[in-house]
Design a protein around this motif. Structure first.
Motif, mmCIF file in Angstrom:
data_model
loop_
_atom_site.group_PDB
_atom_site.id
_atom_site.type_symbol
_atom_site.label_atom_id
_atom_site.label_comp_id
_atom_site.label_asym_id
_atom_site.label_seq_id
_atom_site.Cartn_x
_atom_site.Cartn_y
_atom_site.Cartn_z
ATOM 1 N N LEU A 419 41.555 36.220 -100.615
ATOM 2 C CA LEU A 419 40.498 37.166 -101.009
ATOM 3 C C LEU A 419 39.697 37.634 -99.805
ATOM 4 O O LEU A 419 39.262 38.734 -100.112
ATOM 5 N N SER A 420 39.741 36.796 -98.952
ATOM 6 C CA SER A 420 39.195 37.405 -97.602
ATOM 7 C C SER A 420 39.877 38.791 -96.967
ATOM 8 O O SER A 420 39.453 39.580 -96.619
ATOM 9 N N ALA B 136 28.572 29.066 -111.597
ATOM 10 C CA ALA B 136 29.597 28.892 -110.730
ATOM 11 C C ALA B 136 30.533 30.107 -110.258
ATOM 12 O O ALA B 136 31.136 30.017 -109.283
ATOM 13 N N GLY B 137 30.263 31.172 -111.179
ATOM 14 C CA GLY B 137 31.149 32.467 -110.944
ATOM 15 C C GLY B 137 32.108 32.730 -112.025
ATOM 16 O O GLY B 137 32.656 33.724 -111.851
ATOM 17 N N GLN B 138 32.371 31.738 -112.872
ATOM 18 C CA GLN B 138 33.427 31.728 -113.655
ATOM 19 C C GLN B 138 32.957 33.053 -114.758
ATOM 20 O O GLN B 138 33.925 33.914 -115.147
ATOM 21 N N TRP B 139 31.938 32.847 -115.089
ATOM 22 C CA TRP B 139 31.508 33.835 -116.111
ATOM 23 C C TRP B 139 31.331 35.345 -115.482
ATOM 24 O O TRP B 139 31.783 36.278 -115.953
ATOM 25 N N SER B 162 25.650 28.685 -105.694
ATOM 26 C CA SER B 162 27.055 28.999 -105.973
ATOM 27 C C SER B 162 27.637 30.129 -104.978
ATOM 28 O O SER B 162 28.561 30.186 -104.475
ATOM 29 N N PHE B 163 26.649 31.255 -104.755
ATOM 30 C CA PHE B 163 26.738 32.229 -104.163
ATOM 31 C C PHE B 163 27.238 32.081 -102.691
ATOM 32 O O PHE B 163 28.379 32.375 -102.305
ATOM 33 N N ASP B 164 26.695 31.171 -102.385
ATOM 34 C CA ASP B 164 26.411 30.454 -100.815
ATOM 35 C C ASP B 164 28.046 29.717 -100.651
ATOM 36 O O ASP B 164 28.561 29.945 -99.796
ATOM 37 N N SER B 165 28.139 28.619 -101.767
ATOM 38 C CA SER B 165 29.061 27.677 -101.406
ATOM 39 C C SER B 165 30.720 28.343 -101.976
ATOM 40 O O SER B 165 31.534 27.828 -101.632
ATOM 41 N N LYS B 166 30.480 29.177 -102.850
ATOM 42 C CA LYS B 166 31.990 29.876 -103.353
ATOM 43 C C LYS B 166 31.936 31.291 -103.100
ATOM 44 O O LYS B 166 32.052 32.237 -103.798
ATOM 45 N N PRO B 167 32.038 31.740 -101.762
ATOM 46 C CA PRO B 167 32.241 33.033 -101.278
ATOM 47 C C PRO B 167 33.434 33.996 -102.074
ATOM 48 O O PRO B 167 33.157 35.338 -102.279
ATOM 49 N N TYR B 168 34.500 33.356 -102.375
ATOM 50 C CA TYR B 168 35.749 34.085 -102.952
ATOM 51 C C TYR B 168 35.363 34.488 -104.333
ATOM 52 O O TYR B 168 36.079 35.392 -104.861
ATOM 53 N N ARG B 169 34.408 33.872 -105.019
ATOM 54 C CA ARG B 169 34.129 34.260 -106.218
ATOM 55 C C ARG B 169 33.457 35.612 -106.151
ATOM 56 O O ARG B 169 34.145 36.741 -107.222
ATOM 57 N N LYS B 170 32.759 36.097 -105.502
ATOM 58 C CA LYS B 170 32.266 37.413 -105.287
ATOM 59 C C LYS B 170 33.081 38.436 -105.001
ATOM 60 O O LYS B 170 33.402 39.434 -105.112
ATOM 61 N N VAL B 175 37.088 42.875 -106.453
ATOM 62 C CA VAL B 175 38.526 43.393 -106.600
ATOM 63 C C VAL B 175 38.456 44.057 -108.069
ATOM 64 O O VAL B 175 39.121 44.978 -108.148
ATOM 65 N N TRP B 176 37.692 43.575 -109.187
ATOM 66 C CA TRP B 176 37.649 44.062 -110.051
ATOM 67 C C TRP B 176 36.499 45.138 -110.328
ATOM 68 O O TRP B 176 36.169 45.514 -111.668
ATOM 69 N N GLY B 177 36.010 45.452 -109.263
ATOM 70 C CA GLY B 177 34.970 46.577 -109.155
ATOM 71 C C GLY B 177 33.506 46.380 -109.629
ATOM 72 O O GLY B 177 32.657 47.391 -109.747
ATOM 73 N N ALA B 178 33.016 45.081 -109.695
ATOM 74 C CA ALA B 178 31.701 44.751 -109.989
ATOM 75 C C ALA B 178 30.896 44.577 -108.706
ATOM 76 O O ALA B 178 31.275 44.329 -107.475
ATOM 77 N N GLU B 179 29.466 44.545 -108.965
ATOM 78 C CA GLU B 179 28.591 44.225 -108.001
ATOM 79 C C GLU B 179 28.117 43.025 -108.083
ATOM 80 O O GLU B 179 27.890 42.644 -109.287
ATOM 81 N N CYS B 180 28.112 42.201 -107.087
ATOM 82 C CA CYS B 180 27.619 40.800 -107.161
ATOM 83 C C CYS B 180 26.432 40.337 -106.324
ATOM 84 O O CYS B 180 26.660 40.773 -104.978
#
Lengths: 450, 450
Positions: A419-420, B136-139, B162-170, B175-180
């Motif tokens: 994803l990076s 966690a970013g799943q939702w 979670s935003f800080d520990s799971k960078p790939y979630r955002k 990729v799916w076009g959302a803003e996080c």
């Protein structure tokens, strides 16, 4: 509309298909890198188990898959065949697009298809540890998974550019109990040598292979394991294409054109080889297109010649399309496609005109991957996405001509660890590379002369 | 041994099952957070579409699933049921362990099961954008996927830890076009307020919900969307349990005990609710166990009382197990389980003694997850792994007693985006949290008094 074609686990093939039995032109033998004479089985025994050496040299058409291997493959196989109905709709194409998705494996790609039998045969012959290289990390993850399922240890030399850009790949290997090192590493003589000569190198598959081969050759309890190029690897991957033929029977369609990404060659040959007899015997009008990056255009720009499989010249010399064994491709995001050569079996069929090749820039590849993710849901690995771009072009062409072609995409894996790279694309930071003709020319001047 | 039980896509349920129709004790109505009087449909129209409000208030047993929703669900459903043969072997247990794996969805968890219908109904009623929170970013990933498939925009407020520990979630949401956005954010009044009062807060689901509700309530074209807790969310998740019942019929086994992780409640209720009638009408001796973290032990230590659904007191007041709406749990690695309350439908059944709960420390959870990965291959999400640990304990107990119990694990998602958490575990850096009794006591003193 039916969009998913599933097979029961009992339909996992019971035999691998060996395309060597059906080659119009026989393969030229691999050579000993020291003597440049044909390689013997004994030459290989320092780093491979006997069962795999036998498969490597076999011209039998069908080879039995051990039941213990099939049991493990059931964890995710057979993989689904999808009709890409949403993508078709977005493209407004009369073409039918299908894709077979190997990303459902625990390691996220097709690579466990060969990692599992390789670990199995090594375990059977008393080996305790496997050493290997990995580009994007797909192969390293797959072998980590396979070795842990059979109780072996695993050391992975990961190409530095990917090691740095894909931190979670090594975390995954660690969960499965493997050790992952950045290559060039300080673990081997060759690695230390390269680090001294080229401290800023992004690394390459050729270098990492040399390291893993040196590791295996210098430890009695350790063998070497390769995730592409070799005949037995391509053999193991033919379960993909065999499943695919059954699944196409369920659709009542037959492909007009098949696209698959191609680095050293494993997913693409595994998917298309079982269709080769259709083309040879039944004269089917089927195009098979290997998709590679313009930054490392082995099949589209390389020479069909004998060359070393690795950078140090320790691996066998094989007859293949090559850009020269010391060519180091730019650090593109599809790390799995950065190999200087291509599998001998595949190269031979390309040379005979049965298989085509095309080369793509990474920006257009990520653009296609994003459209795929936004219609089909799945985020493809950058490698796999090389097959999506030309498939989309083909479908758009059908919109012009009105043809209802059946287009197949081999979707070799997901991009969860890439994803990076998607961020780089979305930030407008992706660089397109022009084919480095001068570098390749220099590299090709150093081919061995058997 | 057969290890994978698959259903054809035609067997995706055509109706959702509403457990409200079968509750021994009727639900107490949700209250308007301003007046503390029963909430009306109109109260909800500022942030929800009419179709979902209707489902939220319905006591009909069966509710039709729109065909357009089923078409999208086919992308990955029905999900596979596995026999955990390798795990059983490693545990030397006479018990049979099964797990149903929701990680095959493109977003990697069960969350799209409700994200898809929610996006669909909002699209149908002319809404252009959805705002939501994610732990966690799943939702957040699931709603990003769903909105892009239906052509909506999406804004995700992601809990800061979670935003800080799971960078790939955002990156995936992008990729799916959302803003996080990291929550507390500077996009809302409530977010700015919290940032000023508590600049170092790890955030919480309660805060992120307040932000998303404020965003939706203050924009005409925007609705709010929630991934757990609400009745319609649990309703949508019952496709899981309905599929599971068909799959258990294929095995000729029936579960003795079912484990599922539980934050606000969505995967676990979705899996077990369709078994409630078996328990009530057929008097089946089946245990259903909700698994939560000791750091946020809502069902095991909370109060069954009316409380606000969010931290700011803007969301409806609901009757549930709660630790108090301003309780902020420690920043554990299972970010999806950090919610102060639990779904009213689930809470009611726990209160009536039909469903049990247990709480687990994160170190033992990651230890169980690692054993699972090394036997079954799949790397579980830290949330999902909360269900694995007690299942392993149950299986080990069967080794002692000789019982051949049938144990079910609800495996809600993969851990591909949680690998930094596995690294923390492997580096010995995971902290176990004691239940913060004093904090909870303070928080519970602030419950609303209807």
């Amino acid at each position: 509309m039916k969009i998913k074609y599933l097979l029961d686990e009992e339909e996992i093939p019971k035999k691998w298909y060996n395309v060597a039995a059906d080659m119009p032109t026989p393969l030229k033998p691999p050579l000993n890198p020291g003597t440049l004479k044909p390689l013997t089985a004994q030459d290989m025994e320092a780093i491979f188990p006997k069962a795999l050496i036998q498969q490597e040299m076999s011209t039998e058409r069908w080879i039995d898959i051990p039941e213990e291997v099939r049991e493990i493959l059931k964890l995710w196989r057979p993989t689904p065949l999808y009709r890409a109905a949403s993508l078709e709709k977005a493209l407004k194409t009369p073409a039918k697009i299908y894709y077979k998705y190997e990303g459902v494996s625990p390691a996220g790609s097709h690579k466990p298809n060969t990692a599992i039998p390789q670990a199995y045969y090594n375990m059977k012959e008393g080996i305790e540890r496997l050493a290997t290289e990995t580009g994007a990390g797909q192969w390293g993850s797959a072998l980590s998974l396979a070795t842990c399922l059979f109780g072996l240890q695993c050391t992975v030399y990961m190409v530095r550019s990917s090691f740095d850009s894909k931190p979670y790949r090594k975390s995954a290997m660690r969960v499965w109990g493997a050790e992952c090192l950045s290559s060039p590493s300080d673990r081997t003589n060759f690695g230390r040598q390269i680090r001294e000569k080229m401290p800023d190198t992004p690394g390459s598959l050729g270098i990492a292979i040399s390291e893993a081969v040196e590791d295996a050759a210098s430890h009695d309890n350790t063998n070497y394991s390769l995730g592409s190029v070799l005949n037995h690897v391509l053999l193991h991957q033919t379960i993909e294409g065999q499943e695919l033929k059954k699944q196409f029977d369920m659709t009542e369609d037959y492909p007009d054109v098949m696209f698959g990404c191609c680095g050293g060659g494993s997913n693409f040959p595994g998917m298309v080889f079982p269709f080769i007899p259709d083309k040879l015997k039944d004269k089917k009008d089927l195009r098979m297109v290997a998709c590679e990056p313009t930054a490392c255009p082995t099949l589209t720009e390389g020479l069909f010649a004998y060359d070393y499989g690795d950078t140090a010249g320790m691996a066998p010399v094989i007859m293949m399309y090559t850009l020269g064994h010391d060519f180091i491709p730019p650090g593109i995001h599809a790390g799995g496609l950065r190999y200087h050569g291509d599998a001998p079996l595949l190269s031979n069929l390309v040379h005979d005109g049965l298989i085509e090749a095309t080369a793509l820039q990474q920006t257009e590849v990520f653009e296609a991957a994003t459209l795929f993710a936004r219609t089909e849901g799945i985020i493809p690995a950058p490698e796999s996405a090389h097959a999506i771009k030309p498939a989309i072009d083909e479908a758009l062409n059908c919109r012009k001509t009105g043809e209802e072609k059946v287009i197949f995409i081999s979707l070799s894996g997901h991009g969860h660890f890439d994803l990076s790279s998607y961020d780089a694309y979305n930030d407008g930071k992706l660089v397109d590379y022009v084919y480095p003709a001068e570098l390749v020319k220099q590299s090709l001047a150093k081919l061995p002369k058997p």
